[in-house]
Design a protein around this motif. Structure first.
Motif, mmCIF file in Angstrom:
data_model
loop_
_atom_site.group_PDB
_atom_site.id
_atom_site.type_symbol
_atom_site.label_atom_id
_atom_site.label_comp_id
_atom_site.label_asym_id
_atom_site.label_seq_id
_atom_site.Cartn_x
_atom_site.Cartn_y
_atom_site.Cartn_z
ATOM 1 N N HIS A 26 -3.381 43.718 -17.672
ATOM 2 C CA HIS A 26 -4.722 43.223 -17.367
ATOM 3 C C HIS A 26 -5.126 43.692 -15.974
ATOM 4 O O HIS A 26 -4.501 43.322 -14.975
ATOM 5 N N THR B 1 1.005 41.018 -20.818
ATOM 6 C CA THR B 1 -0.426 40.727 -20.687
ATOM 7 C C THR B 1 -0.858 40.771 -19.226
ATOM 8 O O THR B 1 -1.916 41.326 -18.891
ATOM 9 N N GLU C 245 3.677 37.424 -22.480
ATOM 10 C CA GLU C 245 2.901 36.944 -21.334
ATOM 11 C C GLU C 245 3.028 37.914 -20.159
ATOM 12 O O GLU C 245 2.045 38.190 -19.453
#
Length: 264
Positions: free
Chosen positions: A42, A38, A35
């Motif tokens: 991003h 990510t 997580e």
């Protein structure tokens, strides 16, 4: 005595057994790392998490508008920007990411995997905690170069405020992501981010018109922003703001447990 042809063996070879799942702690840590990676990979989330708060810090600290009230301007501005960083990561970024994961079936898959729903939640909590800590370090370093000097007595209560604020906004993010379609989550999360800037996050609630002051103080945005300003500028303990954040965190968590949908 030999077994009949085609009869099943009484023992299954070890190689044919499915691999055992990793220990719970390892699964949760792996999900937290995933997580976190990510978020950091991003571009849109990184923009909201670090770039926009940095620009807000520079703009507020180096200008004379808007009026931020009493106290050194850089100190008041920094406290508000740290509140903005928490909202950006715990609410806006997580709401959008979770909403699209739900639409694509990722949540449904992970929910029935060995990770389980608890592991998914722990992973998100860990990722939010790590990214918020990174934001505090980066933004605090930039603010220090601009002359920020936080009140020493307020560091501990400020950290408590950050934790409570992150918990409240993450619970709200999951509630939004679990009850609204992904496109709606995207629109509402971004709209809320813009509106909350002026409802206690960057702008102190006592600088607002009288009609909005009471409302802003009852919102998690006002409680988080005012709590950090009280701690980092004045060295106080924002007990009232903690109560507001606890109520929001509890109510949003209960609503999420009741109405969260794991798939569209």
């Amino acid at each position: 005595m030999t077994s009949l042809p085609g009869a099943a063996s009484s023992s299954t070879p070890a190689a044919a057994l499915p691999p055992a799942p990793a220990p719970t702690r390892r699964r949760w840590l792996a999900q937290a790392r995933f997580e976190t990676a990510t978020i950091l990979r991003h571009g849109e989330q990184l923009l909201v998490a670090l770039v926009l708060p940095t620009l807000a810090l520079l703009g507020l600290a180096l200008s004379d508008v808007p009026d931020l009230g009493p106290g050194r301007r850089v100190d008041v501005a920094t406290a508000g920007v740290l509140a903005l960083a928490v909202v950006s990561t715990a609410f806006t970024g997580q709401a959008i990411a979770t909403g699209f994961d739900r639409r694509h079936g990722v949540l449904r898959f992970l929910g029935v995997s060995p990770l389980g729903r608890e592991g998914l939640l722990v992973g998100k909590l860990g990722a939010v905690g790590f990214v918020v800590a990174l934001q505090l370090v980066v933004l605090g370093t930039i603010a220090a170069f601009l002359g920020w000097r936080p009140a020493g007595a307020g560091v501990v209560p400020a950290l408590v405020t950050v934790v409570l604020g992150a918990a409240a906004f993450l619970a709200l993010a999951l509630l939004l992501a679990g009850t609204v379609r992904a496109e709606g989550v995207l629109a509402l999360a971004n709209l809320a981010w813009v509106l909350l800037l002026g409802l206690g996050v960057l702008l102190p609630t006592d600088r607002l018109p009288d009609a909005l002051t009471t409302l802003a103080r009852l919102l998690p945005s006002g409680a988080l922003g005012d709590g950090l300003r009280l701690s980092l500028v004045s060295g106080g303990w924002p007990l009232t703001q903690w109560l507001v954040l606890l109520v929001w965190a509890g109510a949003a968590s209960a609503a999420t447990a009741r109405w969260f949908r794991w798939s569209d």
